[in-house]
Write an enzyme that holds these catalytic residues in place. Structure first.
Site, PDB file in Angstrom:
ATOM      1  N   HIS A   1     -51.572  24.730  -0.225  1.00  0.00           N
ATOM      2  CA  HIS A   1     -52.914  24.924  -0.794  1.00  0.00           C
ATOM      3  C   HIS A   1     -53.829  23.712  -0.642  1.00  0.00           C
ATOM      4  O   HIS A   1     -55.030  23.829  -0.835  1.00  0.00           O
ATOM      5  CB  HIS A   1     -52.785  25.305  -2.274  1.00  0.00           C
ATOM      6  CG  HIS A   1     -51.976  26.549  -2.482  1.00  0.00           C
ATOM      7  ND1 HIS A   1     -50.608  26.590  -2.285  1.00  0.00           N
ATOM      8  CD2 HIS A   1     -52.326  27.811  -2.818  1.00  0.00           C
ATOM      9  CE1 HIS A   1     -50.145  27.809  -2.515  1.00  0.00           C
ATOM     10  NE2 HIS A   1     -51.166  28.574  -2.836  1.00  0.00           N
TER      11      HIS A   1
ATOM     12  N   HIS B   1     -46.893  30.988   5.148  1.00  0.00           N
ATOM     13  CA  HIS B   1     -47.140  31.069   3.702  1.00  0.00           C
ATOM     14  C   HIS B   1     -47.633  32.481   3.357  1.00  0.00           C
ATOM     15  O   HIS B   1     -48.589  32.979   3.948  1.00  0.00           O
ATOM     16  CB  HIS B   1     -48.161  30.024   3.248  1.00  0.00           C
ATOM     17  CG  HIS B   1     -48.255  29.950   1.757  1.00  0.00           C
ATOM     18  ND1 HIS B   1     -47.376  29.207   0.991  1.00  0.00           N
ATOM     19  CD2 HIS B   1     -49.078  30.565   0.875  1.00  0.00           C
ATOM     20  CE1 HIS B   1     -47.675  29.360  -0.290  1.00  0.00           C
ATOM     21  NE2 HIS B   1     -48.696  30.183  -0.389  1.00  0.00           N
ATOM     22  N   ALA B   2     -46.988  33.113   2.399  1.00  0.00           N
ATOM     23  CA  ALA B   2     -47.262  34.519   2.109  1.00  0.00           C
ATOM     24  C   ALA B   2     -48.701  34.732   1.643  1.00  0.00           C
ATOM     25  O   ALA B   2     -49.263  33.912   0.919  1.00  0.00           O
ATOM     26  CB  ALA B   2     -46.295  35.011   1.035  1.00  0.00           C
TER      27      ALA B   2
ATOM     28  N   GLU C   1     -53.481  36.427  -9.443  1.00  0.00           N
ATOM     29  CA  GLU C   1     -52.133  35.895  -9.199  1.00  0.00           C
ATOM     30  C   GLU C   1     -51.092  36.449 -10.179  1.00  0.00           C
ATOM     31  O   GLU C   1     -49.899  36.330  -9.945  1.00  0.00           O
ATOM     32  CB  GLU C   1     -52.149  34.367  -9.278  1.00  0.00           C
ATOM     33  CG  GLU C   1     -53.085  33.686  -8.282  1.00  0.00           C
ATOM     34  CD  GLU C   1     -52.797  34.049  -6.837  1.00  0.00           C
ATOM     35  OE1 GLU C   1     -51.659  34.438  -6.536  1.00  0.00           O
ATOM     36  OE2 GLU C   1     -53.740  33.964  -6.016  1.00  0.00           O
TER      37      GLU C   1
ATOM     38  N   HIS D   1     -51.429  41.718  -5.399  1.00  0.00           N
ATOM     39  CA  HIS D   1     -52.770  41.476  -4.840  1.00  0.00           C
ATOM     40  C   HIS D   1     -53.311  42.755  -4.178  1.00  0.00           C
ATOM     41  O   HIS D   1     -54.450  43.144  -4.379  1.00  0.00           O
ATOM     42  CB  HIS D   1     -52.719  40.372  -3.779  1.00  0.00           C
ATOM     43  CG  HIS D   1     -52.531  38.977  -4.328  1.00  0.00           C
ATOM     44  ND1 HIS D   1     -53.338  38.432  -5.292  1.00  0.00           N
ATOM     45  CD2 HIS D   1     -51.646  37.995  -4.005  1.00  0.00           C
ATOM     46  CE1 HIS D   1     -52.952  37.169  -5.546  1.00  0.00           C
ATOM     47  NE2 HIS D   1     -51.918  36.890  -4.777  1.00  0.00           N
TER      48      HIS D   1
ATOM     49  N   HIS E   1     -45.252  39.803  -5.861  1.00  0.00           N
ATOM     50  CA  HIS E   1     -46.479  39.015  -6.055  1.00  0.00           C
ATOM     51  C   HIS E   1     -47.569  39.474  -5.074  1.00  0.00           C
ATOM     52  O   HIS E   1     -48.708  39.753  -5.466  1.00  0.00           O
ATOM     53  CB  HIS E   1     -46.158  37.524  -5.858  1.00  0.00           C
ATOM     54  CG  HIS E   1     -47.354  36.630  -5.955  1.00  0.00           C
ATOM     55  ND1 HIS E   1     -47.707  35.978  -7.114  1.00  0.00           N
ATOM     56  CD2 HIS E   1     -48.306  36.300  -5.049  1.00  0.00           C
ATOM     57  CE1 HIS E   1     -48.811  35.285  -6.917  1.00  0.00           C
ATOM     58  NE2 HIS E   1     -49.200  35.456  -5.661  1.00  0.00           N
ATOM     59  N   GLU E   2     -47.206  39.554  -3.809  1.00  0.00           N
ATOM     60  CA  GLU E   2     -48.204  39.926  -2.785  1.00  0.00           C
ATOM     61  C   GLU E   2     -48.672  41.370  -2.972  1.00  0.00           C
ATOM     62  O   GLU E   2     -49.863  41.663  -2.842  1.00  0.00           O
ATOM     63  CB  GLU E   2     -47.630  39.729  -1.376  1.00  0.00           C
ATOM     64  CG  GLU E   2     -47.281  38.288  -1.028  1.00  0.00           C
ATOM     65  CD  GLU E   2     -48.401  37.304  -1.312  1.00  0.00           C
ATOM     66  OE1 GLU E   2     -49.588  37.689  -1.247  1.00  0.00           O
ATOM     67  OE2 GLU E   2     -48.095  36.142  -1.631  1.00  0.00           O
TER      68      GLU E   2
ATOM     69  N   TYR F   1     -52.846  29.595 -10.595  1.00  0.00           N
ATOM     70  CA  TYR F   1     -51.424  29.902 -10.785  1.00  0.00           C
ATOM     71  C   TYR F   1     -50.942  29.458 -12.164  1.00  0.00           C
ATOM     72  O   TYR F   1     -50.015  30.043 -12.723  1.00  0.00           O
ATOM     73  CB  TYR F   1     -50.570  29.253  -9.700  1.00  0.00           C
ATOM     74  CG  TYR F   1     -50.949  29.681  -8.306  1.00  0.00           C
ATOM     75  CD1 TYR F   1     -50.653  30.951  -7.831  1.00  0.00           C
ATOM     76  CD2 TYR F   1     -51.638  28.815  -7.465  1.00  0.00           C
ATOM     77  CE1 TYR F   1     -51.001  31.342  -6.553  1.00  0.00           C
ATOM     78  CE2 TYR F   1     -52.002  29.191  -6.180  1.00  0.00           C
ATOM     79  CZ  TYR F   1     -51.687  30.454  -5.724  1.00  0.00           C
ATOM     80  OH  TYR F   1     -52.042  30.836  -4.468  1.00  0.00           O
TER      81      TYR F   1
HETATM   82  O1  X8Z Z   1     -49.206  30.734  -2.937  1.00  0.00           O
HETATM   83  C1  X8Z Z   1     -48.614  31.576  -3.584  1.00  0.00           C
HETATM   84  C2  X8Z Z   1     -48.515  33.004  -3.094  1.00  0.00           C
HETATM   85  C3  X8Z Z   1     -49.714  33.437  -2.340  1.00  0.00           C
HETATM   86  S1  X8Z Z   1     -51.115  33.585  -3.333  1.00  0.00           S
HETATM   87  C4  X8Z Z   1     -47.307  33.143  -2.203  1.00  0.00           C
HETATM   88  N1  X8Z Z   1     -47.982  31.219  -4.733  1.00  0.00           N
HETATM   89  C5  X8Z Z   1     -47.988  29.854  -5.234  1.00  0.00           C
HETATM   90  C6  X8Z Z   1     -47.192  28.942  -4.330  1.00  0.00           C
HETATM   91  O2  X8Z Z   1     -46.445  29.421  -3.485  1.00  0.00           O
HETATM   92  O3  X8Z Z   1     -47.318  27.729  -4.486  1.00  0.00           O
HETATM   93  C7  X8Z Z   1     -47.242  32.119  -5.620  1.00  0.00           C
HETATM   94  C8  X8Z Z   1     -46.627  31.236  -6.655  1.00  0.00           C
HETATM   95  C9  X8Z Z   1     -47.370  29.935  -6.599  1.00  0.00           C
HETATM   96 ZN    ZN Z   2     -50.969  35.084  -4.775  1.00  0.00          ZN
END
Ligand code: X8Z
Ligand code: ZN
Length: 479
Positions: A378, A220-221, A278, A254, A250-251, A388
């Site tokens: 998450h 997960h990024a 975010e 941050h 997105h990354e 988000y």
């Molecule tokens: O979790 C993330 C990022 C890291 S903060 C990749 N995002 C959420 C997800 O993947 O559920 C970005 C968009 C929403």
């Molecule tokens: Zn993020």
């Protein structure tokens, strides 16, 4: 602390590790995520969807123990529970914040409802009455994403018939031989064009850009600031496709935020609120327009205004669809942390909210033993998610402010701030504040207004919504 560490590590590992068997072949979890966007055989999609959710069944007991320990910790700190502690991070009372998100949701719901209705009707055309009945929620495995959170991957199934932009970003990247590194360099170049310093050498040496073949990693990024100074890095298992091109931005958002606020006292090393953190990179990615793609040599010909509906549809499938998911994940956890949901009703509560907010349902039978929330990163990692939802709104406010500042007077979805150093300077003024001021002040520093609201998202998608409402005439949009 020891027990919390034990249960958390067990859940995180269960989420990140292992592979899934498909026809005797072992497929990595990161590849399954990609397949949900490209596969069109409904049976195969259902199989992947269902197998993904076999893993989190084992997390349920650890999760409920984590909830008890986290709540005890939150209560020692003076909060009603962990959910109230999360809601307290927005410079207002936790109850006030819940009402604040309700207000935002009501502003943007008129975008979601017609989109959902149209998508359901088009999926009904594609998959038939039995798979997608017109009076029921959409089966969650048909929306092009493991969690039905962003729907851009099914663009071809729901596109306005005469508004084809004539390109697909994934194809452009593949045809131009982009690899993970090139995608990140392209993201860096965008920030450089706004006047930000290049990323340090250590970023390139110490980041992880692709999935290593020889060991398990958390795919997960994420973006990290290791030392609160210049040791910033990203970690992601990048695939060459449009989704990950967006995630790269997105990354990096941050990382640039982290570097911008490093001169603040360490207690302010954070976003003005979680939603700001975010929204930074996402706001940049809203500037990935056809004109921009042409400027960087990925696209030959910029489509004319006749393809605007197509461009808007693609964006809406990702951005408008996401808002409901961004909201419901913590609506569910707020109920978990305050005791409304118990381990016996976790899964039922999750699906009730999925139905209520997103209008989606599970394709296969779910029982109280399943723990489908655990199939989303998450949840086992206990990262709050309303950030988000906030970012989903805020990024459009940022984008509009940036385009106004740039003197743009065309439609918002055609505006790119690429190369605009004046916008970059004003953006940086907000970034370097970090968490040192209440968020309305940070918002004001960049946009000139301290009020967060949905008007920019609504303006952005207005032409599409008008079209969707025409399409939906005579359709039953209820469930
Ligand atoms: O979790 C993330 C990022 C890291 S903060 C990749 N995002 C959420 C997800 O993947 O559920 C970005 C968009 C929403
Ligand atoms: Zn993020």
């Amino acid at each position: 602390a020891q027990e919390l560490a034990d249960v958390s590590t067990r859940m995180r590992s269960a989420y990140a590790m292992g592979a899934i068997d498909l026809d005797g072949a072992s497929v990595a979890r990161a590849d399954l995520e990609v397949m949900m966007g490209t596969e069109r055989d409904p049976d195969r999609l259902e199989e992947i969807w269902t197998k993904w959710r076999e893993v989190p069944v084992s997390m349920k007991d650890d999760y409920s123990r984590m909830v008890e320990i986290a709540n005890a910790g939150a209560q020692e700190l003076g909060y009603a529970d962990m959910g109230a502690m999360w809601r307290s991070r927005y410079d207002m009372d936790p109850d006030e914040f819940a009402a604040f998100t309700d207000r935002l949701w009501n502003e943007v719901k008129p975008l979601y409802d017609p989109l959902m209705c149209h998508v359901r009707a088009e999926l009904n055309e594609a998959y038939g009455d039995e798979a997608v009945p017109l009076d029921q929620p959409i089966p969650a495995h048909l929306l092009g994403n493991m969690w039905a959170q962003q729907w851009g991957n099914i663009y071809d199934l729901v596109a306005p018939p005469t508004a084809d932009p004539g390109y697909d970003l994934t194809e452009l990247l593949v045809d131009a031989d982009y690899d993970a590194m090139r995608m990140v360099e392209t993201g860096e170049a965008f920030f450089s064009s706004l006047g930000f310093d290049p990323l340090p050498e250590s970023f390139w040496e110490r980041s992880l850009f692709t999935k290593p073949a020889d060991r398990e990693v958390v795919c997960h990024a994420s973006a990290l600031s290791m030392d609160g100074a210049d040791d910033i890095r990203i970690k992601m298992c990048t695939s060459v496709n449009a989704d990950d091109f967006e995630t790269v931005h997105h990354e990096l958002g941050h990382n640039y935020y982290q570097r911008a606020y490093k001169e603040q006292s360490p207690i302010y090393w954070d976003g003005a609120n979680g939603g700001f953190h975010e929204a930074i990179g996402d706001m940049i990615a809203l500037s990935i327009t056809p004109e921009y793609l042409q400027q960087i040599g990925l696209l030959d010909r910029v489509p004319d205004a006749s393809s605007d509906l197509g461009l808007l549809m693609k964006r809406a499938l990702d951005k408008v669809a996401f808002l409901t998911f961004g909201l419901m994940v913590d609506r569910c956890r707020w109920q978990v942390f305050d005791g409304t949901l118990t381990p016996e009703t976790y899964n039922e509560g999750w699906w009730n909210l999925r139905r209520e907010y997103q209008g989606v349902r599970p394709p296969t039978e779910r029982t109280a033993d399943h723990f489908d929330p655990g199939g989303k990163y998450h949840i086992p990692n206990n990262v709050s998610y309303t950030r988000y939802f906030i970012a989903g709104i805020l990024q459009f406010q940022f984008h509009k402010a940036a385009c106004d500042l740039a003197g743009w007077d065309g439609p918002l979805h055609r505006c790119s701030i690429y190369g605009n150093e004046d916008v970059g300077e004003r953006f940086n003024a907000m970034l370097e504040m970090g968490a040192s001021q209440p968020w309305p002040e940070a918002l004001e520093a960049f946009t000139g207004s301290s009020e967060m609201n949905g008007s920019a998202v609504v303006e952005y998608f207005a032409p599409l919504v008008e079209w969707l409402e025409e399409q939906n005439e005579g359709r039953n949009c209820g469930m």
